[in-house]
Structure formats: C-alpha cells, structure tokens
Design a protein around this motif. Structure first.
Motif, PDB file in Angstrom:
ATOM      1  N   ASN A  92       0.839  -1.195   0.000  1.00 19.56           N
ATOM      2  CA  ASN A  92       0.000   0.000   0.000  1.00 19.56           C
ATOM      3  C   ASN A  92       0.878   1.250   0.000  1.00 19.56           C
ATOM      4  N   ILE A  93       0.720   2.075  -1.045  1.00 20.84           N
ATOM      5  CA  ILE A  93       1.519   3.295  -1.175  1.00 20.84           C
ATOM      6  C   ILE A  93       0.585   4.503  -1.196  1.00 20.84           C
ATOM      7  N   LYS A  94       0.739   5.350  -0.189  1.00 21.36           N
ATOM      8  CA  LYS A  94      -0.076   6.563  -0.106  1.00 21.36           C
ATOM      9  C   LYS A  94       0.815   7.786  -0.267  1.00 21.36           C
ATOM     10  N   THR A  95       0.428   8.668  -1.189  1.00 22.00           N
ATOM     11  CA  THR A  95       1.185   9.891  -1.439  1.00 22.00           C
ATOM     12  C   THR A  95       0.244  11.083  -1.389  1.00 22.00           C
ATOM     13  N   VAL A  96       0.642  12.134  -0.683  1.00 24.29           N
ATOM     14  CA  VAL A  96      -0.157  13.356  -0.583  1.00 24.29           C
ATOM     15  C   VAL A  96       0.750  14.548  -0.869  1.00 24.29           C
ATOM     16  N   ASN A  97       0.314  15.425  -1.806  1.00 27.39           N
ATOM     17  CA  ASN A  97       1.023  16.665  -2.112  1.00 27.39           C
ATOM     18  C   ASN A  97       0.084  17.838  -1.865  1.00 27.39           C
ATOM     19  N   ASN A  98       0.627  18.916  -1.308  1.00 28.40           N
ATOM     20  CA  ASN A  98      -0.170  20.104  -0.984  1.00 28.40           C
ATOM     21  C   ASN A  98       0.507  21.359  -1.498  1.00 28.40           C
ATOM     22  N   THR A  99      -0.308  22.286  -2.037  1.00 19.85           N
ATOM     23  CA  THR A  99       0.126  23.650  -2.311  1.00 19.85           C
ATOM     24  C   THR A  99      -0.802  24.578  -1.546  1.00 19.85           C
ATOM     25  N   THR A 100      -0.609  25.873  -1.710  1.00 22.30           N
ATOM     26  CA  THR A 100      -1.448  26.815  -0.966  1.00 22.30           C
ATOM     27  C   THR A 100      -2.909  26.743  -1.380  1.00 22.30           C
ATOM     28  N   ASN A 101      -3.187  26.280  -2.611  1.00 24.80           N
ATOM     29  CA  ASN A 101      -4.581  26.247  -3.067  1.00 24.80           C
ATOM     30  C   ASN A 101      -4.961  24.929  -3.744  1.00 24.80           C
ATOM     31  N   SER A 102      -4.216  23.848  -3.475  1.00 28.84           N
ATOM     32  CA  SER A 102      -4.585  22.576  -4.090  1.00 28.84           C
ATOM     33  C   SER A 102      -4.077  21.393  -3.263  1.00 28.84           C
ATOM     34  N   ILE A 103      -4.728  20.251  -3.476  1.00 30.37           N
ATOM     35  CA  ILE A 103      -4.344  18.993  -2.834  1.00 30.37           C
ATOM     36  C   ILE A 103      -4.379  17.894  -3.890  1.00 30.37           C
ATOM     37  N   GLN A 104      -3.385  17.024  -3.877  1.00 26.10           N
ATOM     38  CA  GLN A 104      -3.377  15.845  -4.743  1.00 26.10           C
ATOM     39  C   GLN A 104      -2.980  14.644  -3.900  1.00 26.10           C
ATOM     40  N   SER A 105      -3.848  13.631  -3.856  1.00 26.12           N
ATOM     41  CA  SER A 105      -3.538  12.432  -3.081  1.00 26.12           C
ATOM     42  C   SER A 105      -3.711  11.201  -3.962  1.00 26.12           C
ATOM     43  N   THR A 106      -2.858  10.193  -3.726  1.00 23.27           N
ATOM     44  CA  THR A 106      -2.898   8.933  -4.469  1.00 23.27           C
ATOM     45  C   THR A 106      -2.778   7.783  -3.487  1.00 23.27           C
ATOM     46  N   ASP A 107      -3.635   6.770  -3.650  1.00 25.10           N
ATOM     47  CA  ASP A 107      -3.625   5.599  -2.779  1.00 25.10           C
ATOM     48  C   ASP A 107      -3.601   4.355  -3.676  1.00 25.10           C
ATOM     49  N   ILE A 108      -2.456   3.662  -3.693  1.00 23.19           N
ATOM     50  CA  ILE A 108      -2.263   2.522  -4.584  1.00 23.19           C
ATOM     51  C   ILE A 108      -2.148   1.234  -3.773  1.00 23.19           C
ATOM     52  N   HIS A 109      -2.819   0.187  -4.229  1.00 22.81           N
ATOM     53  CA  HIS A 109      -2.678  -1.152  -3.662  1.00 22.81           C
ATOM     54  C   HIS A 109      -2.136  -2.056  -4.760  1.00 22.81           C
ATOM     55  N   TYR A 110      -0.861  -2.436  -4.577  1.00 17.40           N
ATOM     56  CA  TYR A 110      -0.211  -3.276  -5.592  1.00 17.40           C
ATOM     57  C   TYR A 110       0.035  -4.670  -5.025  1.00 17.40           C
ATOM     58  N   PRO A 111      -0.389  -5.741  -5.723  1.00 18.78           N
ATOM     59  CA  PRO A 111      -0.174  -7.103  -5.220  1.00 18.78           C
ATOM     60  C   PRO A 111       1.306  -7.480  -5.271  1.00 18.78           C
ATOM     61  N   LEU A 112       1.914  -7.660  -4.092  1.00 17.92           N
ATOM     62  CA  LEU A 112       3.339  -7.933  -4.013  1.00 17.92           C
ATOM     63  C   LEU A 112       3.651  -9.352  -3.543  1.00 17.92           C
ATOM     64  N   ARG A 113       2.735  -9.966  -2.800  1.00 17.34           N
ATOM     65  CA  ARG A 113       3.003 -11.292  -2.255  1.00 17.34           C
ATOM     66  C   ARG A 113       3.310 -12.287  -3.369  1.00 17.34           C
TER      67      ARG A 113
END
Length: 803
Positions: free
Chosen positions: A742-763
């Motif tokens: 599970n990889i979660k990434t969040v980026n913020n600026t003064t007037n924007s938000i970008q978030s990504t939540d990835i579930h990659y099968p690794l087993r």
C-alpha cells in the motif's frame, strides 16, 4: 569554446605522457622476448579463492629469486616479464602448507598458465577454514561497501530492483527508483553506463535477473577519477563473468506466482583469447492494481474536486544479453570489446470511475511502453615493466529507441464518448571517447590522469509535429588524482575534475533553449589505520546531477487528463558538496561500520504540482523545478555478527535530515527526518541446507510539497545444494502475510491537494534452480563510465512500476 579547447589540450598531455614510457626510464631498446606466468590459487577444501597468497618464482637448480607477487581478491596472480627458462613456483599463505610447482617456458611459448593451484590448510587450521570459506555477504572496504548478491539465496527469482532493496544505505520505492542517503545516484553495470537507463533506471533494473548479479558496490565518496554525476554517489552492479581456462558457465531458472526469470552464462577461454556471452529473460504476470486519486483546487474562490477510483492490469516481458571478446596481444597489451542489448515492454489496460464535482463518468485506457537499446564498447590497455603503470583508451557507442502509446475513452451519461490517442518515439544516440593514464612514482605514490568526451543526440517525435523535441548535450572533462602516504598509517588521495557541458534544444517550432556551464569538482580522502584492525576515514567531494530528457522534455503527457505531466527545459543542474567521517572495526567476531555525513545541495530538482484550468477542465499539472537549497545531516551504522559459526546476523540503519529553503519561491520545509532499516539472519545446516530471513523498512519519503507513506518488505528462503554443490534448488517467499503493498502519497500547495492511494499485489512464492559447470571466476574490465545524468523518477499513478 575556450574551456572546451583547454580540456582537449589535456588529451595532448596524456598522449605525450604515453609516448614517453614504452619501456622503463632510461631504456634505450626494446626488451627481449619475455612472457608471463599466471595461476589461480584456491583452497583445496572449500574451492574458494585465496587473496594475498604469497607467490615466489626461483630458478630451478640455483634457487635464485626471479620474481614474486601476491594473489588478488579472486585468487589470481600474474608474474610479468619472465625470460624463458625452468623455474620453481612457491605458493604459501598463513595457516596453509607451502606448495611447489615446476614451470618451464621457452622462446616459442613464453607464457605459462598453470591453471588452478590448490593449497591445503594445516591441521590446526582445518576447522577455521571450513567456517570462513564463503565470502562475507557484506564487505566494508576503504572506498566502498560491497554487497555480495550471489551469496544471498533470497534473491532467486527476483530482478535487480529486488536486489537493491537489500543493499545497505540504499532506499528503493515501489517503482524501483533508488536513493542513497536521500539523494540521487548514478547506476553503472560493470563500471559502464547503459543506454537502457538513459530513460528510466527503474525499468532497466527490472530487466536484469537477480541470478546474473555477482555483487553491488556502493561508493559514497568517489574520487575525481569518476564522472562527477550522482549527488549521492555511485552504485556499480557487477555481473557474473568467467575468466577461467577452458569452458565454464551457469544456468538459472525460476518460476513463481509473480514472475518467471531465466539466465544463461557461457565463458570460453583458450590461451590469450576469452569469449563471454549471457542471456536473461523476464516475464511478469499481469498484476491487477487498484488506485484511488483525489484532486482539490481553489481557483478564483471556487473549489473544484475530482475523485478517481479504478484499476490497471500491467504486465512486463523482455530480454537482455551481451557478447564479449578479450585478447591479450602479449604481456603488455590487451584489447577487449563487448556488445550489450536490451529489449522489453511494459503496460496494459485499465479503467477508472471519475467523479467531477459530483458528476460521474468513466475512463477506459490502455498504455504500452517499449524500450530497445544496444551498447557497443571497445577498450585498449597497455602496461609496462614498471609495476602499476597503465595507459588505456576506451570508446562506447549507444543507440536506443523508446516508444510510448496510450489511448483514453471517456464515457459520460447523455454525452457522446470521447476517444483520445497519442504516441511518442524517442531516439537516443550517444558517443563516448576517453583515455586514462596511471603512473606510480613509487609503491606508495600513484598519479592518475585522463580526459573524456561525450556527445549526445536525442530526438522525441510525436503524432503532432509541433510537439517534437530535439535535444543535444556535449560534455568534455579532464581529471588528475594523486594518492600517497602521509605517514605509515595515514593514506591520502586528492584530485580535481573539470567538466564543461553544452546543451541545445528545440521544442516544436516555438521554444528554443541553449545552456552551457563549466564546473570544477575537487575530492579529498584521508584514511588512517588504528589499533585492533580499525580504520577511520574523512572525505570531501563535490558532485553534480544533470537533468535528463525525462525532466527536460516539455511535451505534455495526458494519459491521465486530470493529472498531466510535462518536463521543464529550463532546469539547471544540482550541485552538491559532501563531507563524510567514517569508522570501521572488528570486535570479537563482529564487524561494525559507522559514518556521519553532511550534504549541501544547490538547485535541488523535485516534482511540483500546480492547479490549472484548460478548456473548462480543472487539473493538477506536475512538472519539475529547481526548488531551492538543501542541507542534510545523516548517520549510517552497519553491523554483522556470528553468534555461532554457521549463523550470521546482519543489520544496517541509515538516517538523514531533509530540509529545502528558497526565499524567492517562499519555500521552507523545516527539518524533517528520513530513515531506512535492513535486517537479515542466515543459518547453514548440515547436508547442504541453508535458510535466510530478511526485512526492509523505508521511512516516509519527503518532498517540499508532501510525502509518501512508510514502505516495508520482507521475505524468506530455503536452499539445498545438489550434485556436489554444482547445483542448487530453492524456495523463496516475498511478503507472505500481506497480499498488497500500500503506497499513499499526498502533495499540498497553498490552493490545491493531490492524493494517491495505490494497492499493488506484491506477495509471491517462487521455486528456483541453478547449475554451474566448469570453473567459475568472476572479473570486471576497466572501460567507459558515463556517470552524468539524473534519471527518471517514475510516477506511481500508472501502477506499472513494480512487477
């Protein structure tokens, strides 16, 4: 231009120096016919190489000493300038019985290859030899740390990116992007660059089967002899090769629930001629990954949101191989050449449900990327009667072709479907010529110098001609390094490298850009030997990280229309000053190595998002900026301990601070902390059985706009030796208790938000088999090393990175 001409003048200095030394100082004529005597020194019980074995050559009958030397870390010893006669070769080492071998050479056959010479341990040393016969998993040398991947049974069935995750001091994200102490690195293969990595290091590493890798060298303080590229340092991957007389090779195969790999190596050596070839194949099954993204932006006081929820099902298939020739013209001249090729593809279908300001639509997409590359190198090396003196000339030609095709179909209620396609073909041609000269003034003082030129031409063609991008980069460099003894226990090495870079490019029919810069890169290393086999080292160097095509190309990739990506042709290079203090010691069977360091980086290159509105559509555009100046402090601690003779415990802990400041852009991140932890336990049982457990933790990765959450990997393996240790069969598992990464990434600026939540099968679960035939001995050749481009950090949104 003046700087360029000055660097070319350095070439004349090297050539003039070479013209002066065909013989020893003061020699007026060519030497008589002489030859060389070579041998491979192995332990008679473990069949492992013995380094630093003493070898003495005496005349038969008179016992008069003629020549002598010590074996290298591979057990090989070569005695040069031997006149035809009958001799006795004496081989000895502490704890071993002395071995005598008769040798006879003649004017018709001046060379004598004695093949393998086995020496036996004394009775009192038998038990100790049985324990230490295998090379340590981690070796901490004066100028580098070496991870011996061939001794790690958990690597079976994986690729080079899997191997990198277990190398101390390195951190690897889910896409295979590598950092060393939080900074970018330059990755070499056998000391040379590969055109396959010109676009993406992460993808190139995934096409190298783990079974082809002998070891990985981590060089944190490169001298001025190395290209200045890589703000964090250099990683050198050493692949398996053989230089044994006769025919030898290996076959490796693995099958698993995540991927299948295969590797074949063949080596033939007869007299002065050696031929090598290898082939590797890799197939990763389609993996269904789920991804959720959320964008929020405020423009002119209006809040707009976009939510996406979907999947992608990417697969990967490809092959790589090489063929090489090495020929000793005589005892002083050597010629070698090698051709390396790579081809692989990566991609697949996907679909997302999109909610734009509470209006639902769907995007059905397909992505396919292809990478093809050929590298050809040729090397000439000349030595002399003066031990350690060497002149070399190396050339390399690289030709690559990369393709990228994507299609998007947008389906909305009560609206006609929209179908968008685009394709891109990138071509990379690179020409390199370098020359190096080494002159030992004495056994303790050595001078090294050289010059190098690189010419690059890159084109990127799109369906629409106005979007085409042409890019040229020329680099000229020269260096000088001197190593000497300050005292009996203090060794110093100081050097200076000069590099001139000229860049030109045109994007479409509108944007033209030119840039050039000249830099000096000093390096200093001081090393002192202390009591109790302890060593302390202090080093300083300056490094550069040039942006590659991925960061510069202004073409906009809109495979995700709400999160487009484009490069920035105005990027400048990163410049980093590094200071490191290291200490290593041995305490009652334990190896401990610790270091503290400080880095100051100007013009840090990072990705950045900003909200835009195009044709009424709200988007978060990702591009690349020189975001400011970074100051980083860090510490790294490595330890290895044997509680029992067959049980090894090993761990590495690295920590560094992250801070970026830029008053002009109002950027001040404050001081944040990154860390990584690696732990391993291995145990050898009777009957050829062995087991290993390992785990890696990478802390949240920080950027000036956000972070990616913590990542961890773990695995285990069991191996059984067969057929007199010529073959092995093994079972390995990766993340058995967690299906997804599970990889979660969040980026913020003064007037924007970008978030990504990835579930990659690794087993995954896998079965591996390997077989070695002949006599294997691994070596690497000195050749071209292009270390000068910051590579792509792939985006996680495509979910095609990890396979």
């Amino acid at each position: 231009m003046k700087r360029f001409l000055l660097l070319l003048a350095g070439w004349g200095v090297v050539m003039a120096a070479h013209a002066q030394y065909p013989g020893a100082p003061g020699a007026a004529s060519k030497p008589k016919v002489t030859g060389r005597i070579s041998a491979l020194i192995l332990d008679s019980l473990t069949k492992k190489p013995i380094d630093y074995a003493s070898v003495a050559l005496t005349k038969a009958g008179t016992n008069k000493s003629v020549n002598g030397g010590v074996s290298d870390e591979k057990g090989k010893v070569v005695l040069q300038n031997i006149a035809p006669d009958t001799y006795t070769l004496s081989v000895g080492f502490l704890g071993y019985k002395t071995k005598l071998v008769s040798v006879k050479t003649s004017p018709e056959k001046p060379d004598a290859n004695l093949g393998t010479v086995y020496i036996s341990p004394t009775e009192s040393n038998l038990k100790e030899v049985a324990i230490v016969g295998q090379k340590a998993m981690i070796e901490n040398k004066v100028d580098k740390l070496v991870y011996n991947a061939e001794n790690d049974i958990t690597n079976a069935g994986g690729d080079a990116s899997d191997v990198m995750r277990k190398v101390p001091m390195l951190s690897v994200d889910m896409n295979g992007n590598i950092q060393l102490r939080g900074s970018s690195v330059r990755v070499l293969i056998n000391g040379k660059p590969s055109g396959t990595m010109a676009n993406s290091v992460a993808d190139a590493l995934k096409m190298i089967p783990a079974e082809q890798i002998k070891s990985v060298e981590v060089i944190t303080s490169p001298s001025a002899k190395y290209d200045a590229e890589g703000s964090g340092g250099i990683i050198n991957i050493i692949t398996k090769k053989s230089n044994a007389e006769g025919t030898s090779g290996s076959v490796n195969a693995s099958a698993g629930t995540r991927s299948n790999t295969g590797a074949f190596n063949l080596n033939v050596k007869s007299g002065r001629l050696a031929l090598t070839t290898n082939l590797g194949v890799n197939h990763a099954y389609p993996q269904r990954s789920s991804v959720e993204t959320f964008n929020s932006s405020t423009i002119n006081g209006v809040i707009n949101t976009v939510s996406q929820s979907g999947f992608s099902k990417w697969s990967r298939v490809g092959y790589n191989g090489s063929a090489g020739l090495d020929y000793d013209l005589n005892g002083y001249n050597n010629f070698s050449t090698n051709v390396k090729f790579n081809s692989f593809s990566n991609g697949g279908p996907g679909s997302s449900d999109i909610l734009v300001n509470q209006v639902l639509s769907r995007n059905i997409r397909d992505m396919d990327m292809g990478f093809n590359n050929v590298d050809w190198t040729a090397d000439y090396r000349k030595t002399s009667k003066r031990e350690g003196e060497e002149f070399s000339v190396s050339g390399q030609l690289t030709s690559g072709r990369n393709t990228s095709d994507f299609s998007n179909e947008f389906i909305s209620a009560n609206l006609p479907s929209q179908f968008i396609t685009n394709s891109n073909t990138g071509k990379n041609n690179e020409y390199t010529l370098q020359s190096d000269y080494v002159y030992p003034f004495s056994k303790t003082t050595v001078f090294e110098t050289g010059v190098k030129g690189i010419a690059r031409k890159i084109t990127s063609d799109y369906d629409v001609a106005a979007q085409d991008f042409d890019y040229g980069q020329d680099v000229a460099s020269a260096y000088g390094v001197i190593g000497f003894k300050l005292t009996k226990k203090i060794t110093a090495k100081a050097g200076l490298r000069a590099e001139y870079t000229n860049i030109s490019g045109v994007a479409g029919n509108v944007l033209n850009f030119d840039n050039d810069y000249f830099n000096l890169f000093p390096s200093v290393i001081l090393s002192q030997t202390l009591k109790g086999m302890s060593t302390i080292k202090l080093s300083y160097n300056k490094r550069v990280q040039r942006p590659s095509l991925f960061y510069l190309n202004p073409f906009r990739n809109e495979s995700d229309i709400y999160n487009p990506i484009e490069g920035n042709p105005q990027l400048g290079p990163e410049l980093t000053n590094n200071i490191e203090l290291g200490y290593s010691t041995f305490i009652k069977g334990a190896v401990i190595s610790a270091s503290v360091f400080y880095k100051n980086t100007q013009n840090v290159i990072e990705s950045a998002i900003r909200p835009i509105v195009e044709n009424g559509v709200n988007k978060n555009l990702t591009t690349y900026l020189n975001v400011g100046t970074s100051k980083s402090y860090g510490v790294n601690v490595f330890g290895s301990y044997n509680p029992m003779p067959k049980w090894t415990l090993m761990s590495n802990f690295g920590l560094n601070t992250y801070e970026v400041n830029n008053d002009a852009l109002n950027i001040n991140t404050g001081t944040l902390v990154n860390y990584n932890v690696y732990a391993r336990s291995s145990y050898g049982f009777n009957g050829g059985w062995s087991t290993e457990l390992w785990g890696v933790i990478n802390s949240p990765k920080r950027t000036f706009q956000g972070k990616t959450d913590i990542l961890y990997f773990y695995g285990a393996a069991v191996k059984k030796d067969l057929m007199g240790k010529k073959a092995t069969i093994g079972l390995n598992v990766l993340n058995p208790f967690n299906r997804d990464l599970n990889i979660k990434t969040v980026n913020n600026t003064t007037n924007s938000i970008q978030s990504t939540d990835i579930h990659y099968p690794l087993r995954s679960f896998g079965l591996s088999f390997s077989y070695n035939f002949g006599k294997l001995k691994f070596v690497q050749k000195k050749s071209v090393k292009n270390d000068d481009l910051k590579k792509e950090e792939q985006q996680g949104g495509g979910m095609g990175g990890v396979q």
